[in-house]
Write an enzyme that holds these catalytic residues in place. Sequence first.
Site, PDB file in Angstrom:
ATOM      1  N   ASP A   1      -4.625  -7.787   5.362  1.00 42.98           N
ATOM      2  CA  ASP A   1      -5.923  -7.505   4.737  1.00 42.98           C
ATOM      3  C   ASP A   1      -6.609  -8.814   4.344  1.00 42.98           C
ATOM      4  OD1 ASP A   1      -7.965  -6.007   3.428  1.00 42.98           O
ATOM      5  OD2 ASP A   1      -6.971  -6.384   1.513  1.00 42.98           O
TER       6      ASP A   1
ATOM      7  N   LYS B   1       6.497 -13.617   3.773  1.00 41.84           N
ATOM      8  CA  LYS B   1       6.747 -14.453   2.594  1.00 41.84           C
ATOM      9  C   LYS B   1       8.210 -14.241   2.192  1.00 41.84           C
ATOM     10  CE  LYS B   1       5.297 -17.043  -0.939  1.00 41.84           C
ATOM     11  NZ  LYS B   1       4.755 -18.399  -0.875  1.00 41.84           N
TER      12      LYS B   1
ATOM     13  N   ASP C   1       1.264 -18.317   3.019  1.00 43.39           N
ATOM     14  CA  ASP C   1       0.399 -19.308   2.365  1.00 43.39           C
ATOM     15  C   ASP C   1       0.058 -20.454   3.322  1.00 43.39           C
ATOM     16  OD1 ASP C   1       3.093 -19.935   2.201  1.00 43.39           O
ATOM     17  OD2 ASP C   1       3.062 -20.606   0.116  1.00 43.39           O
TER      18      ASP C   1
ATOM     19  N   TYR D   1       0.825  -1.211   0.000  1.00 42.07           N
ATOM     20  CA  TYR D   1       0.000   0.000   0.000  1.00 42.07           C
ATOM     21  C   TYR D   1       0.860   1.263   0.000  1.00 42.07           C
ATOM     22  CZ  TYR D   1      -4.048  -2.944   1.151  1.00 42.07           C
ATOM     23  OH  TYR D   1      -5.053  -3.898   1.135  1.00 42.07           O
TER      24      TYR D   1
ATOM     25  N   ASP E   1     -10.068 -10.928   6.259  1.00 38.97           N
ATOM     26  CA  ASP E   1     -11.358 -11.313   5.654  1.00 38.97           C
ATOM     27  C   ASP E   1     -11.551 -12.824   5.798  1.00 38.97           C
ATOM     28  OD1 ASP E   1     -11.716  -8.638   4.662  1.00 38.97           O
ATOM     29  OD2 ASP E   1     -12.790  -9.421   2.922  1.00 38.97           O
TER      30      ASP E   1
HETATM   31  C1  IPM Z   1      -9.874  -2.966   4.529  1.00 44.31           C
HETATM   32  C2  IPM Z   1     -10.160  -2.664   3.081  1.00 44.31           C
HETATM   33  C3  IPM Z   1      -9.197  -1.601   2.576  1.00 44.31           C
HETATM   34  C4  IPM Z   1      -7.794  -2.161   2.671  1.00 44.31           C
HETATM   35  C5  IPM Z   1      -9.444  -1.082   1.148  1.00 44.31           C
HETATM   36  C6  IPM Z   1     -10.864  -0.704   0.903  1.00 44.31           C
HETATM   37  C7  IPM Z   1      -8.536   0.082   0.846  1.00 44.31           C
HETATM   38  O1  IPM Z   1     -10.112  -3.806   2.308  1.00 44.31           O
HETATM   39  O2  IPM Z   1     -10.004  -2.070   5.380  1.00 44.31           O
HETATM   40  O3  IPM Z   1      -9.551  -4.116   4.834  1.00 44.31           O
HETATM   41  O4  IPM Z   1      -7.346  -2.849   1.764  1.00 44.31           O
HETATM   42  O5  IPM Z   1      -7.158  -1.909   3.687  1.00 44.31           O
HETATM   43 MN    MN Z   2      -9.951  -5.606   3.492  1.00 45.25          MN
END
Ligand code: IPM
Ligand code: MN
Length: 333
Positions: free
Chosen positions: A224, A169, A200, A124, A228
Amino acid sequence: MKLAIIEGDGVGKEVISAAVEVLDALSLEIEKVLLELGYDKWERTGAAITDEDITTLKECDCVLFGAVTTPPDPNYKSVLLTIRKELDVYANIRPIKPLAGIKGATGRNDFDFVIVRENTEGMYSGIEELHDDVSYTTRVITHKGSKRIAEYACKLAKQRQNRVTIVHKSNVLKSDKLFLETCRSVADDAGITHNDMLVDSMAYSLITSPQKYDVVVTTNLFGDILSDMSAALVGSLGLAPSANIGERYAFFEPVHGSAPDIAGKGIANPIAAILCVKMMMEWRGDTKSASLVEDAVNHVIGQGIITPELGGTSSTKDVGHAVAEYIKLQQER
Ligand code: IPM
Ligand code: MN
Ligand code: NAD
């Protein structure tokens, strides 16, 4: 305390209303500043976030944020990344903890770990070059960035099980050697037990043996993706909160996005956003309010007041209202 409230786009608007109802139920001395930011604002005004908005944010102590939509336009500057950078909230804390009565994707509830995601660099960095035939994104790992996130993870580990798993990694990405070595050295200095995992195999292990982990520290993009994925262990993206913490500011947001597929239907799960209020209370040092919010969430889920993605029939508003009412009831006792 001065709190900026940013609903953002899509379900952000729905879940933040519910979270604010819960915050109000706590009856705390908090000055709220409402700010409109995001894609809807960009479409309406041509700017998703202005310099003035940033000044306003810096006058606040912390931020409660819903979610924003990021359009594919390469000229669009991400609101979220702009705020993280401007407030220098370098530690993105994503707790992964089961909620009473909810079985996640693997059916198990014997885990309780926290992903500590580096929040300012890595993939990022924003250093990119786009051409028709080739594009580049520069992945930046610095000693300073790695050191401060490792220190944050070790500080957290001291309040938990004194151990940290470093996820990287470095077998392929030479930049991750710096991350790994820096984290190891910080953990050694802090007297924290540590191990490391390649990202991984970590993804596999988090699904098969999530109970093995306590504090997991990793770089930006890996954090990130793993967060999720780990939300599925809990049961829904709508259950996973996060806190972006820096030296001066804190910024609380659900892990999920603006969920255009369900936006406007009133069925988004507000619990991630409500648990952001809990994290805000912890950040303020108000453990009593934090526990009250968590207890209320567990109580409401126990009552079967849950949104459709968890198999329920309740709306975003029903869940927010039930949590707020339970809090008020406890306060009257
Ligand atoms: C998160 C989101 C953000 C990220 C995006 C929307 C920029 O996916 O907060 O996890 O990648 O950090
Ligand atoms: Mn995210
Ligand atoms: P998403 O997180 O918005 O949605 C992924 C899936 O999870 C969808 O099926 C959605 O319906 C479901 N979901 C998300 N939140 C939920 C909730 N509260 N309750 C029930 N179900 C929920 O991810 P996406 O669809 O890949 O992204 C949509 C937009 O959001 C994109 O523009 C993306 O850039 C943006 N985004 C923003 C943030 C943020 O602002 N923090 C985070 C992630 C994605």
